[in-house]
Scaffold this active site. Structure first.
Site, mmCIF file in Angstrom:
data_model
loop_
_atom_site.group_PDB
_atom_site.id
_atom_site.type_symbol
_atom_site.label_atom_id
_atom_site.label_comp_id
_atom_site.label_asym_id
_atom_site.label_seq_id
_atom_site.Cartn_x
_atom_site.Cartn_y
_atom_site.Cartn_z
ATOM 1 C CB VAL A 74 24.307 -41.883 -22.870
ATOM 2 C CG1 VAL A 74 25.010 -41.690 -21.545
ATOM 3 C CG2 VAL A 74 23.374 -40.717 -23.164
ATOM 4 C CD GLU A 75 26.994 -49.055 -22.550
ATOM 5 O OE1 GLU A 75 27.771 -49.991 -22.313
ATOM 6 O OE2 GLU A 75 25.761 -49.194 -22.605
ATOM 7 C CG LEU A 76 29.412 -45.102 -29.207
ATOM 8 C CD1 LEU A 76 30.340 -46.308 -29.152
ATOM 9 C CD2 LEU A 76 28.630 -45.100 -30.511
#
Length: 152
Positions: A74-76
């Site tokens: 999700v962060e990537l």
């Protein structure tokens, strides 16, 4: 031993869910070296697209698929979307970095399964607003094509 904060780092390893043959094609993101290599590949794709005579004829250069809707995936996905649409938007002349196609694939019914459902829904909405296509219930198979459907 007295302490103010306890931080436990139990260590992690890459999991290909019984498909170790995917390892050469799906690098992990566990170390600073992994992050630098991934950043270089992402920026290299944009540079390759800039050098192409007709960038619009090569959508594969700007199609990124992230497998795994946990915190790292999700962060990537969010970081790549912001990089393309905000940071790099003025850096290229031959193509629009916002033409990036970014797909986050999660085999489970929703992203961030370890978090509250409301947080997962908020993250899905934010990613969608950033232009990320979130595909849940979609396992990646040998053909590289997700099976399942997009929820949201």
């Amino acid at each position: 031993m007295p302490y103010d904060y306890l931080v436990m780092a139990t260590g992690v390893h890459h999991s290909y869910f019984g498909h170790d043959e995917y390892a050469p094609y799906a690098p992990g993101l566990k170390t600073l070296t992994d992050a630098v290599q991934l950043r270089n590949k992402i920026l290299g794709a944009f540079e390759d697209c800039e050098r192409t005579l007709n960038p619009q004829d090569h959508p594969e250069l700007l199609t990124f698929v992230i497998v795994g809707g946990g915190p790292t995936g999700v962060e990537l996905a969010g970081a790549i979307a912001e990089l393309a649409r905000q940071t790099l938007a003025k850096e290229f002349r031959r193509f629009d970095p916002a033409s990036l196609k970014l797909i986050l694939v999660e085999a489970g019914p929703r992203i961030l399964p370890a978090f509250a459902e409301s947080l997962a829904a908020a993250a899905t909405a934010k990613l969608t607003k950033l232009g990320v296509e979130v595909r849940t219930g979609a396992a990646v198979g040998e053909s590289g094509r997700g099976r399942g459907h997009r929820e949201g």
